[in-house]
Scaffold this motif. Structure first.
Motif, short mmCIF file in Angstrom:
data_model
loop_
_atom_site.label_atom_id
_atom_site.label_comp_id
_atom_site.label_asym_id
_atom_site.label_seq_id
_atom_site.Cartn_x
_atom_site.Cartn_y
_atom_site.Cartn_z
N GLY A 83 -16.77 35.50 2.24
CA GLY A 83 -15.36 35.73 2.50
C GLY A 83 -14.77 36.35 1.29
N LEU A 84 -13.84 37.28 1.61
CA LEU A 84 -13.25 38.01 0.40
C LEU A 84 -11.43 38.16 0.48
CD1 LEU A 84 -16.12 40.03 1.27
CD2 LEU A 84 -15.66 40.29 -1.31
N LEU A 85 -11.02 38.43 -0.39
CA LEU A 85 -9.66 39.11 -0.56
C LEU A 85 -9.83 40.33 -0.85
CD1 LEU A 85 -7.38 36.09 -1.85
CD2 LEU A 85 -7.94 36.70 0.37
N ASP A 86 -9.03 41.33 -0.14
CA ASP A 86 -8.99 42.79 -0.19
C ASP A 86 -7.90 43.03 -1.37
OD1 ASP A 86 -6.57 42.75 0.85
OD2 ASP A 86 -7.14 44.15 2.56
N PRO A 87 -7.72 44.22 -1.92
CA PRO A 87 -6.45 44.23 -3.02
C PRO A 87 -5.16 44.03 -2.53
CG PRO A 87 -8.16 46.05 -2.81
CD PRO A 87 -8.58 45.36 -1.64
N GLU A 88 -4.97 43.97 -1.22
CA GLU A 88 -3.64 43.39 -0.89
C GLU A 88 -3.53 41.81 -0.48
OE1 GLU A 88 -4.71 46.67 0.43
OE2 GLU A 88 -3.55 47.54 -1.22
N GLN A 89 -4.60 41.50 -0.86
CA GLN A 89 -4.76 39.76 -0.56
C GLN A 89 -4.65 39.53 0.85
OE1 GLN A 89 -4.90 37.99 -3.53
NE2 GLN A 89 -5.17 40.20 -4.20
N GLU A 90 -5.38 40.42 1.78
CA GLU A 90 -5.62 39.92 3.09
C GLU A 90 -7.12 39.64 3.16
OE1 GLU A 90 -3.95 40.14 5.85
OE2 GLU A 90 -2.10 40.77 4.83
N TYR A 91 -7.53 38.75 3.95
CA TYR A 91 -8.82 38.30 4.04
C TYR A 91 -9.81 39.04 4.57
CZ TYR A 91 -12.55 34.70 5.57
OH TYR A 91 -13.74 34.26 5.55
N ALA A 92 -10.98 39.24 4.55
CA ALA A 92 -11.95 39.59 4.99
C ALA A 92 -13.46 38.95 4.84
CB ALA A 92 -12.28 41.25 4.61
N ALA A 93 -14.04 39.17 5.76
CA ALA A 93 -15.50 38.37 5.54
C ALA A 93 -16.58 39.09 6.18
CB ALA A 93 -15.52 36.95 6.34
N VAL A 94 -17.82 38.85 5.75
CA VAL A 94 -19.25 39.52 6.19
C VAL A 94 -19.88 38.23 6.97
CG1 VAL A 94 -21.29 40.51 5.65
CG2 VAL A 94 -19.16 41.11 4.43
N PRO A 142 -31.47 44.75 16.55
CA PRO A 142 -32.62 43.96 16.75
C PRO A 142 -32.67 42.66 15.75
CG PRO A 142 -33.39 46.24 17.13
CD PRO A 142 -32.15 46.41 16.43
N GLY A 143 -32.51 41.59 16.26
CA GLY A 143 -32.74 40.33 15.26
C GLY A 143 -31.49 40.06 14.64
N VAL A 144 -30.38 40.69 14.69
CA VAL A 144 -29.26 40.19 13.81
C VAL A 144 -27.93 40.92 14.12
CG1 VAL A 144 -29.67 41.98 11.99
CG2 VAL A 144 -28.52 39.83 11.43
N THR A 145 -26.85 40.04 14.17
CA THR A 145 -25.79 40.77 14.33
C THR A 145 -24.83 40.60 13.14
OG1 THR A 145 -25.61 40.03 16.74
CG2 THR A 145 -23.54 40.39 15.86
N THR A 146 -24.20 41.78 12.64
CA THR A 146 -23.33 41.64 11.54
C THR A 146 -21.90 41.80 12.11
OG1 THR A 146 -25.17 42.87 10.47
CG2 THR A 146 -22.84 42.99 9.30
N VAL A 147 -20.97 41.22 11.63
CA VAL A 147 -19.56 41.04 11.93
C VAL A 147 -18.89 40.98 10.67
CG1 VAL A 147 -17.67 39.92 12.98
CG2 VAL A 147 -20.11 39.77 13.90
N VAL A 148 -17.77 42.00 10.42
CA VAL A 148 -17.00 42.30 9.09
C VAL A 148 -15.74 41.79 9.87
CG1 VAL A 148 -15.92 43.85 7.65
CG2 VAL A 148 -18.45 43.81 8.22
N THR A 149 -15.10 40.86 9.72
CA THR A 149 -13.70 40.42 10.50
C THR A 149 -12.81 39.79 9.29
OG1 THR A 149 -13.17 38.88 11.92
CG2 THR A 149 -14.68 38.15 10.63
N GLY A 150 -11.46 39.77 9.77
CA GLY A 150 -10.49 39.08 8.80
C GLY A 150 -9.20 39.44 9.41
N THR A 151 -8.25 39.37 8.48
CA THR A 151 -6.79 39.52 8.76
C THR A 151 -6.56 41.05 8.24
OG1 THR A 151 -6.22 38.55 6.74
CG2 THR A 151 -5.94 37.25 8.62
N ALA A 152 -7.46 41.62 7.29
CA ALA A 152 -7.28 42.96 6.74
C ALA A 152 -7.30 44.06 8.01
CB ALA A 152 -8.50 43.19 5.86
N PRO A 153 -6.58 45.04 7.81
CA PRO A 153 -6.73 46.15 8.74
C PRO A 153 -8.09 46.87 8.65
CG PRO A 153 -5.35 46.68 6.79
CD PRO A 153 -5.81 45.33 6.63
N PHE A 154 -8.05 47.57 10.02
CA PHE A 154 -9.50 48.11 10.47
C PHE A 154 -10.01 49.06 9.13
CE2 PHE A 154 -8.70 46.95 14.93
CZ PHE A 154 -9.82 46.54 15.16
#
Length: 169
Positions: A83-94, A142-154
């Motif tokens: 989990g991370l905070l972007d420069p505008e303090q929005e949440y983003a996670a891998v 194959p074998g893994v799903t990666t999701v980049v998610t959060g309140t940050a804009p696309f």
């Protein structure tokens, strides 16, 4: 009774005025504790049966706030979270897992739904998900799903996704 309320109001005002406090944007930024995820990432890369995605080259204005790797009980899989905070303090996670993609995506995006179109990130296309709470970019391999998610804009989610370096420990 009115006199008592007035005295209490004056007392509360004096306390607020004389007790040091910081309502600035920098105080909010400093209130969130950052973590160093490098050791946890190294351990996850050794334990996971898939290549674990870790950001590389993000500006220092991105701050990691949480990290974990949870192995399955049988030791043949697990879930990576950063989990991370972007420069505008929005949440983003891998988020990554070898669990069934549909349930995993629904869980980590808090029920976001797939929308039309793809997001180009570097040379890869990611599915876009939009929800009431989180937006997400999803890539199934194959074998893994990666999701980049959060309140940050696309755009910010795409910036994080572009920085991901996947490798096996």
């Amino acid at each position: 009774m009115v006199l008592s309320l007035a005295v209490i109001g004056v007392l509360v005002g004096a306390i607020y005025f004389f007790i040091p406090h910081d309502d600035s944007r920098s105080a909010e930024k400093n209130a969130v504790q950052t973590v160093d995820y490098r050791l946890e990432a190294t351990m996850a890369r050794r334990a996971a049966p898939y290549p674990v995605a870790v950001p590389k080259g993000l500006p220092k204005s991105w701050r990691a706030t949480s990290v974990s790797y949870k192995a399955t009980k049988d030791g043949k899989g697990g879930a990576w979270h950063l989990g991370l905070l972007d420069p505008e303090q929005e949440y983003a996670a891998v988020e990554q897992s070898d669990a069934p993609a549909r349930d995993f995506v629904k869980d980590v995006t808090l029920g976001a739904a797939k929308v039309e179109g793809k997001q180009a990130v570097a040379s890869k296309k990611w599915d876009r998900y939009k929800g009431d709470t989180y937006n997400a970019l999803v890539r199934e391999e194959p074998g893994v799903t990666t999701v980049v998610t959060g309140t940050a804009p696309f755009g910010r989610l795409a910036e994080l996704a572009a920085s991901l370096e996947t490798k096996k420990g």
